[in-house]
Design an enzyme around this catalytic site. Structure first.
Site, short mmCIF file in Angstrom:
data_model
loop_
_atom_site.label_atom_id
_atom_site.label_comp_id
_atom_site.label_asym_id
_atom_site.label_seq_id
_atom_site.Cartn_x
_atom_site.Cartn_y
_atom_site.Cartn_z
N SER A 274 1.86 -21.91 35.75
CA SER A 274 2.10 -22.18 34.33
C SER A 274 0.76 -22.40 33.66
O SER A 274 -0.24 -22.66 34.32
CB SER A 274 2.94 -23.45 34.19
OG SER A 274 2.11 -24.60 34.43
N ASP A 275 0.75 -22.33 32.34
CA ASP A 275 -0.46 -22.78 31.66
C ASP A 275 -0.37 -24.31 31.57
O ASP A 275 0.65 -24.93 31.92
CB ASP A 275 -0.57 -22.12 30.27
CG ASP A 275 -2.00 -22.11 29.77
OD1 ASP A 275 -2.32 -21.29 28.90
OD2 ASP A 275 -2.81 -22.94 30.25
N TYR A 276 -1.40 -24.91 31.10
CA TYR A 276 -1.60 -26.37 31.12
C TYR A 276 -0.44 -27.11 30.45
O TYR A 276 -0.23 -26.97 29.26
CB TYR A 276 -2.89 -26.65 30.36
CG TYR A 276 -3.63 -27.90 30.70
CD1 TYR A 276 -3.17 -29.14 30.32
CD2 TYR A 276 -4.85 -27.83 31.39
CE1 TYR A 276 -3.88 -30.30 30.59
CE2 TYR A 276 -5.58 -28.98 31.67
CZ TYR A 276 -5.09 -30.21 31.27
OH TYR A 276 -5.81 -31.34 31.54
N THR A 277 0.35 -27.83 31.21
CA THR A 277 1.56 -28.57 30.77
C THR A 277 2.63 -27.63 30.20
O THR A 277 3.54 -28.07 29.49
CB THR A 277 1.24 -29.66 29.71
OG1 THR A 277 0.70 -29.04 28.54
CG2 THR A 277 0.27 -30.69 30.26
N GLY A 278 2.56 -26.37 30.52
CA GLY A 278 3.51 -25.40 29.97
C GLY A 278 4.95 -25.72 30.32
O GLY A 278 5.85 -25.51 29.51
#
Ligand code: GLC
Length: 728
Positions: A274-278
């Protein structure tokens, strides 16, 4: 024959060994250990997202964090790796990821700038250099190439990609993937690539960061998907899901994207992060009631690793125990991650990338800096030049603008471990080259704000010189992530000062530092020359100087359209004809504006040189071809100037009649040639069914019979034409 048989046998055994080692591990792992492998946290060495998390060393020691981003240096990463290998039950090595997107310590021009070089070989070399430097500093995995097509100059991350064109973007994505990964991921000087941000992150509504993305499947497939697919087909071992929703579904949990397209259609078998905290952000998107549910949705969609949401860390065990997700699904995600660790050779030697000797000896070497200089020279685009450039050595030059003496700016955004104090400024590089006594400097004004107090001194400096070099543009922090702008003008009072200086009647060359296309109508009227240098990296000062004084000949070509003004956006070279094309200026009922032309200020593919090139006529090997055939289009290009130069010959097509509307032109080939003064060369392109294939009315991909326009030339708006036909 025996050799081939031995090779095949060895390969089968190697693969079997990898799978057996991973399978054996999965069978040994507890649920907690499996969840740890699905979890990525950030170290506290740099901040690349909205939240930090203390205690990651404890999580590593407890086997609850198997992957880390934003940690580097051989010694620091070795220390953390020793915790994972020596203090956890199974000793599974950490995977270290970092945003090495345009260099690690040797910083190259921002990616939009590198795209402007169209030099895929050199771009591949920059990725290889970045991998050599990063891999010696404990990094296994870069979150690059950024493959997001974008026609949205308000969006700050247009600076990180390869611009508006899917064909050029695809060739660059392939080149960067090959540069990072080489032929053997276990080679300690190679790192895993990451195809991001999947998918269509470059099309946020109104250019506002993280905003909604919504487009037809056809438009997605035709114009946004190709670079992601190209990087996957080039062997990229990881993919990052994008923050945005697409067709109402957050990419982080889009089964259509992460499984149906990525895995089932394209055959991707690597890991998806995932992207950051996605994952957590799906609760804001409103498709998950809480982070726990979001985690289950993401895993079931085909996502494997959670960057910074702690979703699996906090809730996955409960979800498994409540039967909300099958262990089989969790195990498959674990396998994908362990396989990448295995392919990197981490199980054989967890410390092979923590090499302090190599880190010291192979970082910012003269060879790497020479590559950075060449890349910066090739990236700059000469947009205008009315006899102002190149400057004759010894000319009395006034250099104006704070950006001329602020080399920290030149590294741009996502500068990884780049040292902003290292680059020589444009001002000092000019002094070195042209002699200090021939240079007068004035700050003039900053790259933002309304302070005009430096105007008088700048005008005095300009009056005292024979010509002016004014360095203007955006602060580097105005592009990159979370840096959307509501307008694309040159900020502050820089243009006002430029106009005052231009009014003195002396030759003025503008060096533009920007991370996006800017609206340059006023600047194009005031300056005699404009050189778009983007953020040119560690060697930017010297590169700009070499270009200004003719030691290097500009060869950059725009990878993204520069609109006349924001009102034209989106404007790009593959526009559709519409039912009322603007063929009769002044006639009301055709597609145009009341107050501005349809044409952009500078078109895709444009860029000037200090020499000139002339094109002959297009010749075709035949006028038509069929399903199993092809034709060759050739054209002679001559250097008609008085110095050598590099020309990027571009080939576009237009499908005149099809089951769906087709762009008035689409880039389908390019070739870069270096010609001495007076030299001519014939450039040829092969046109086959793939060249003319598209997503047809029934959403199948392939060619359709019909007539086609062919355009070959210097830029999307400067070509020679021919036509051909295709019969099924
Ligand atoms: C950021 C970016 C992504 C980057 C990641 C890790 O939010 O969207 O491009 O790779 O987080 O830094």
């Amino acid at each position: 024959m025996k050799k081939t048989l031995l090779l095949i046998t060895t390969t089968i055994l190697a693969v079997a060994c990898t799978q057996s080692r991973v399978e054996k591990l999965v069978r040994q792992m507890t649920v907690d250990e499996k969840i740890g492998q699905l979890t990525m946290f950030t170290s506290d060495w740099s901040v690349t997202g909205p939240s930090m998390r203390p205690g990651f060393e404890k999580d590593i020691r407890e086997g609850r964090c198997g992957n880390l981003l934003n940690a580097y240096t051989a010694s620091y990463n070795r220390k953390l790796q020793e915790i994972a290998v020596n203090e956890t039950r199974l000793g599974i090595p950490l995977l270290f990821g970092y945003d090495v997107i345009h260099g690690f310590r040797t910083i190259f021009p921002i990616n939009l700038g590198m795209a402007a070089s169209w030099d895929t070989e050199l771009i591949q070399e920059t990725a290889r250099v970045a991998a050599v430097e990063a891999s010696a500093a404990g990094i296994h995995w870069t979150f690059s190439p950024m493959c997001d097509v974008s026609v949205e100059p308000r969006w700050g991350r247009v600076s990180e990609g390869s611009g508006e064109d899917p064909f050029l973007g695809s060739r660059i994505a392939e080149a960067m993937t090959r540069g990072y990964q080489g032929d053997d991921l276990a080679d300690p000087a190679t790192i895993a690539a990451c195809v991001k941000h999947f998918a269509a992150y470059g099309a946020p509504q109104a250019g506002r960061e993280y905003n909604t993305v919504d487009m037809s499947e056809r438009w997605l497939r035709e114009f946004y998907m190709p670079p992601y697919e190209a990087a996957v087909k080039a062997g990229a071992r990881t993919v990052m899901a994008s923050f945005n929703e697409l067709d109402g579904v957050p990419a982080t949990a889009s089964h259509h994207l992460l499984t149906e397209i990525l895995r089932d259609e394209w055959g991707f078998d690597g890991l998806v992060v995932s992207d950051y905290t996605g994952i957590m952000e799906m609760t804001f998107h409103g498709t998950a009631r809480d982070t726990c549910q979001a985690g289950v949705q993401a895993l079931e969609a085909g996502l494997d690793m959670d960057m910074m949401s702690a979703a699996f860390y906090n809730y996955l065990k409960g979800s498994i125990e409540r039967g909300e997700i099958k262990m089989k699904t969790v195990d498959e995600a674990v396998r994908r991650i362990l396989r990448v660790k295995e392919e990197l050779g981490l199980f054989d030697d967890p410390y092979r990338y923590c090499d302090e000797q190599r880190e010291a000896s192979q970082t910012m070497t003269p060879e790497h800096l020479a590559t950075a200089l060449k890349m910066a020279e090739e990236s700059a685009v000469l947009l205008k030049n009315e006899g102002v450039l190149p400057i004759k050595k010894g000319t009395k030059v006034a250099v104006i603008g704070t950006l001329a003496d602020d080399p920290n700016q030149y590294l741009g955004s996502w500068r990884a471990a780049g040292d902003g104090s290292y680059p020589q400024s444009i001002l000092y590089a000019i002094m070195d080259y042209n002699g200090e006594k021939n240079v007068v400097y004035a700050k003039g004004c900053r790259q933002f704000g309304e302070d005009r107090s430096g105007f008088a001194e700048a005008l005095r400096a300009a009056r005292s010189a024979e010509m002016v070099v004014m360095v203007i543009g955006e602060d580097y922090s105005w592009s990159g992530e979370a840096a959307s702008r509501s307008n694309i003008d040159v900020p502050g009072v820089q243009t006002e000062l430029l106009e005052k200086i231009a009014a003195l009647g002396k030759p003025v060359a503008v060096v533009l530092l920007s991370g996006r296309p800017l609206a340059l109508e006023r600047e194009s009227k005031a300056a005699g020359a404009i050189l778009e240098a983007w953020y040119p990296g560690t060697m930017g000062g010297k590169a700009v100087t070499n270009l200004l004084f003719g030691e290097a000949n500009p060869q950059g070509r725009l990878p993204v359209t520069f609109p006349l003004c924001l009102g034209q956006v989106p404007v790009y070279h593959y526009m559709k004809n519409t039912g009322r094309p603007y063929l009769h200026p002044g006639f009301k009922y055709e597609s145009h504006y009341l107050d501005i032309p349809n044409e952009p200020l500078y078109a895709f593919g444009e860029g000037l040189s200090y020499t000139s090139f002339e094109y002959g006529e297009v010749s075709l090997s035949a006028d038509s071809f069929g399903a199993k055939g092809s034709i060759t289009a050739s054209i002679e290009v001559r250097n008609t100037g008085d110095r050598a130069g590099v020309e990027t010959v571009q080939m576009y097509i237009h499908d005149r009649l099809a089951s769906v509307t087709r762009p008035v032109r689409q880039l389908k080939g390019f070739e870069q040639i270096s010609l001495q003064a007076g030299e001519a060369r014939t450039v040829s392109f092969t046109i086959d069914p793939e060249t003319i294939s598209f997503w047809r009315r029934d959403m199948t991909y392939g060619p359709e019979a019909g007539e086609f326009d062919l355009y070959i030339g210097h830029a999307s708006n400067d070509t020679k034409a021919a036509s051909f036909s295709y019969e099924d």
